[in-house]
Design a protein around this motif. Structure first.
Motif, mmCIF file in Angstrom:
data_model
loop_
_atom_site.group_PDB
_atom_site.id
_atom_site.type_symbol
_atom_site.label_atom_id
_atom_site.label_comp_id
_atom_site.label_asym_id
_atom_site.label_seq_id
_atom_site.Cartn_x
_atom_site.Cartn_y
_atom_site.Cartn_z
ATOM 1 N N GLU A 7 0.823 -1.213 0.000
ATOM 2 C CA GLU A 7 0.000 0.000 0.000
ATOM 3 C C GLU A 7 0.861 1.269 0.000
ATOM 4 O O GLU A 7 0.551 2.234 -0.707
ATOM 5 N N ASP A 8 1.923 1.268 0.775
ATOM 6 C CA ASP A 8 2.822 2.434 0.811
ATOM 7 C C ASP A 8 3.490 2.649 -0.541
ATOM 8 O O ASP A 8 3.635 3.782 -1.003
ATOM 9 N N ILE A 9 3.877 1.564 -1.173
ATOM 10 C CA ILE A 9 4.498 1.653 -2.503
ATOM 11 C C ILE A 9 3.489 2.207 -3.506
ATOM 12 O O ILE A 9 3.814 3.099 -4.305
ATOM 13 N N ALA A 10 2.260 1.695 -3.470
ATOM 14 C CA ALA A 10 1.226 2.160 -4.399
ATOM 15 C C ALA A 10 0.963 3.656 -4.223
ATOM 16 O O ALA A 10 0.841 4.392 -5.210
ATOM 17 N N GLU A 11 0.887 4.112 -2.992
ATOM 18 C CA GLU A 11 0.677 5.545 -2.728
ATOM 19 C C GLU A 11 1.835 6.375 -3.270
ATOM 20 O O GLU A 11 1.621 7.415 -3.895
ATOM 21 N N ALA A 12 3.050 5.911 -3.036
ATOM 22 C CA ALA A 12 4.225 6.640 -3.509
ATOM 23 C C ALA A 12 4.293 6.666 -5.033
ATOM 24 O O ALA A 12 4.648 7.689 -5.630
ATOM 25 N N LEU A 13 3.938 5.568 -5.663
ATOM 26 C CA LEU A 13 3.933 5.520 -7.128
ATOM 27 C C LEU A 13 2.894 6.475 -7.703
ATOM 28 O O LEU A 13 3.165 7.185 -8.683
ATOM 29 N N GLU A 14 1.725 6.501 -7.115
ATOM 30 C CA GLU A 14 0.667 7.389 -7.608
ATOM 31 C C GLU A 14 1.073 8.844 -7.445
ATOM 32 O O GLU A 14 0.810 9.672 -8.326
ATOM 33 N N GLU A 15 1.734 9.150 -6.353
ATOM 34 C CA GLU A 15 2.182 10.524 -6.117
ATOM 35 C C GLU A 15 3.256 10.930 -7.127
ATOM 36 O O GLU A 15 3.239 12.047 -7.649
ATOM 37 N N LYS A 16 4.179 10.021 -7.420
ATOM 38 C CA LYS A 16 5.295 10.341 -8.311
ATOM 39 C C LYS A 16 4.938 10.210 -9.794
ATOM 40 O O LYS A 16 5.483 10.925 -10.633
ATOM 41 N N PHE A 17 4.032 9.289 -10.118
ATOM 42 C CA PHE A 17 3.685 9.014 -11.517
ATOM 43 C C PHE A 17 2.169 9.056 -11.725
ATOM 44 O O PHE A 17 1.546 8.047 -12.093
ATOM 45 N N PRO A 18 1.529 10.210 -11.537
ATOM 46 C CA PRO A 18 0.061 10.287 -11.606
ATOM 47 C C PRO A 18 -0.525 10.054 -12.992
ATOM 48 O O PRO A 18 -1.714 9.765 -13.116
ATOM 49 N N ASP A 19 0.283 10.154 -14.036
ATOM 50 C CA ASP A 19 -0.220 9.990 -15.399
ATOM 51 C C ASP A 19 0.185 8.665 -16.032
ATOM 52 O O ASP A 19 -0.054 8.445 -17.222
ATOM 53 N N GLU A 20 0.780 7.786 -15.249
ATOM 54 C CA GLU A 20 1.249 6.494 -15.768
ATOM 55 C C GLU A 20 0.066 5.608 -16.170
ATOM 56 O O GLU A 20 -0.955 5.579 -15.497
ATOM 57 N N ASP A 21 0.230 4.888 -17.276
ATOM 58 C CA ASP A 21 -0.776 3.908 -17.713
ATOM 59 C C ASP A 21 -0.545 2.631 -16.903
ATOM 60 O O ASP A 21 0.158 1.719 -17.344
ATOM 61 N N ILE A 22 -1.121 2.569 -15.726
ATOM 62 C CA ILE A 22 -0.815 1.477 -14.806
ATOM 63 C C ILE A 22 -1.491 0.160 -15.173
ATOM 64 O O ILE A 22 -1.048 -0.892 -14.735
ATOM 65 N N VAL A 23 -2.505 0.202 -15.995
ATOM 66 C CA VAL A 23 -3.157 -1.037 -16.420
ATOM 67 C C VAL A 23 -2.259 -1.798 -17.396
ATOM 68 O O VAL A 23 -2.186 -3.021 -17.364
ATOM 69 N N ASN A 24 -1.544 -1.068 -18.234
ATOM 70 C CA ASN A 24 -0.716 -1.692 -19.272
ATOM 71 C C ASN A 24 0.780 -1.651 -18.983
ATOM 72 O O ASN A 24 1.581 -1.951 -19.862
ATOM 73 N N ILE A 25 1.173 -1.283 -17.762
ATOM 74 C CA ILE A 25 2.596 -1.189 -17.443
ATOM 75 C C ILE A 25 3.227 -2.586 -17.403
ATOM 76 O O ILE A 25 2.614 -3.548 -16.934
ATOM 77 N N ARG A 26 4.427 -2.677 -17.938
ATOM 78 C CA ARG A 26 5.163 -3.943 -17.877
ATOM 79 C C ARG A 26 5.762 -4.091 -16.489
ATOM 80 O O ARG A 26 6.159 -3.108 -15.863
ATOM 81 N N PHE A 27 5.856 -5.328 -16.026
ATOM 82 C CA PHE A 27 6.405 -5.553 -14.693
ATOM 83 C C PHE A 27 7.864 -5.119 -14.596
ATOM 84 O O PHE A 27 8.300 -4.667 -13.543
ATOM 85 N N THR A 28 8.611 -5.209 -15.689
ATOM 86 C CA THR A 28 10.002 -4.749 -15.650
ATOM 87 C C THR A 28 10.058 -3.244 -15.395
ATOM 88 O O THR A 28 10.908 -2.772 -14.639
ATOM 89 N N GLU A 29 9.153 -2.508 -16.017
ATOM 90 C CA GLU A 29 9.088 -1.059 -15.821
ATOM 91 C C GLU A 29 8.592 -0.720 -14.418
ATOM 92 O O GLU A 29 9.099 0.192 -13.765
ATOM 93 N N LEU A 30 7.600 -1.454 -13.943
ATOM 94 C CA LEU A 30 7.074 -1.233 -12.600
ATOM 95 C C LEU A 30 8.169 -1.461 -11.561
ATOM 96 O O LEU A 30 8.335 -0.674 -10.630
ATOM 97 N N LYS A 31 8.938 -2.506 -11.740
ATOM 98 C CA LYS A 31 10.026 -2.811 -10.812
ATOM 99 C C LYS A 31 11.042 -1.678 -10.775
ATOM 100 O O LYS A 31 11.487 -1.260 -9.699
#
Length: 64
Positions: A7-31
């Motif tokens: 949950e903390d990671i998800a919050e931080a990601l949303e704060e830093k990358f609010p326009d990211e296409d998170i449905v289609n993100i590759r796991f390598t990029e997410l990592k």
């Protein structure tokens, strides 16, 4: 943060990358994004696909 702080990671990601296409993100990029978060301090080798999937789901939930 560690890999299991989903949950903390998800919050931080949303704060830093609010326009990211998170449905289609590759796991390598997410990592890469997680490893680059300020305050993230865990071994890259402790991550697996199941953890990344949980982070992606939590991030989608964070946005909605």
């Amino acid at each position: 943060m560690k890999w299991f702080d989903i949950e903390d990671i998800a919050e931080a990601l949303e704060e830093k990358f609010p326009d990211e296409d998170i449905v289609n993100i590759r796991f390598t990029e997410l990592k890469k994004k997680v490893l680059g978060l300020e305050g993230f301090d865990d071994d890259e080798k402790r991550c697996n696909e199941k953890i990344l999937e949980a982070i992606q789901v939590a991030w989608i939930g964070e946005r909605s």
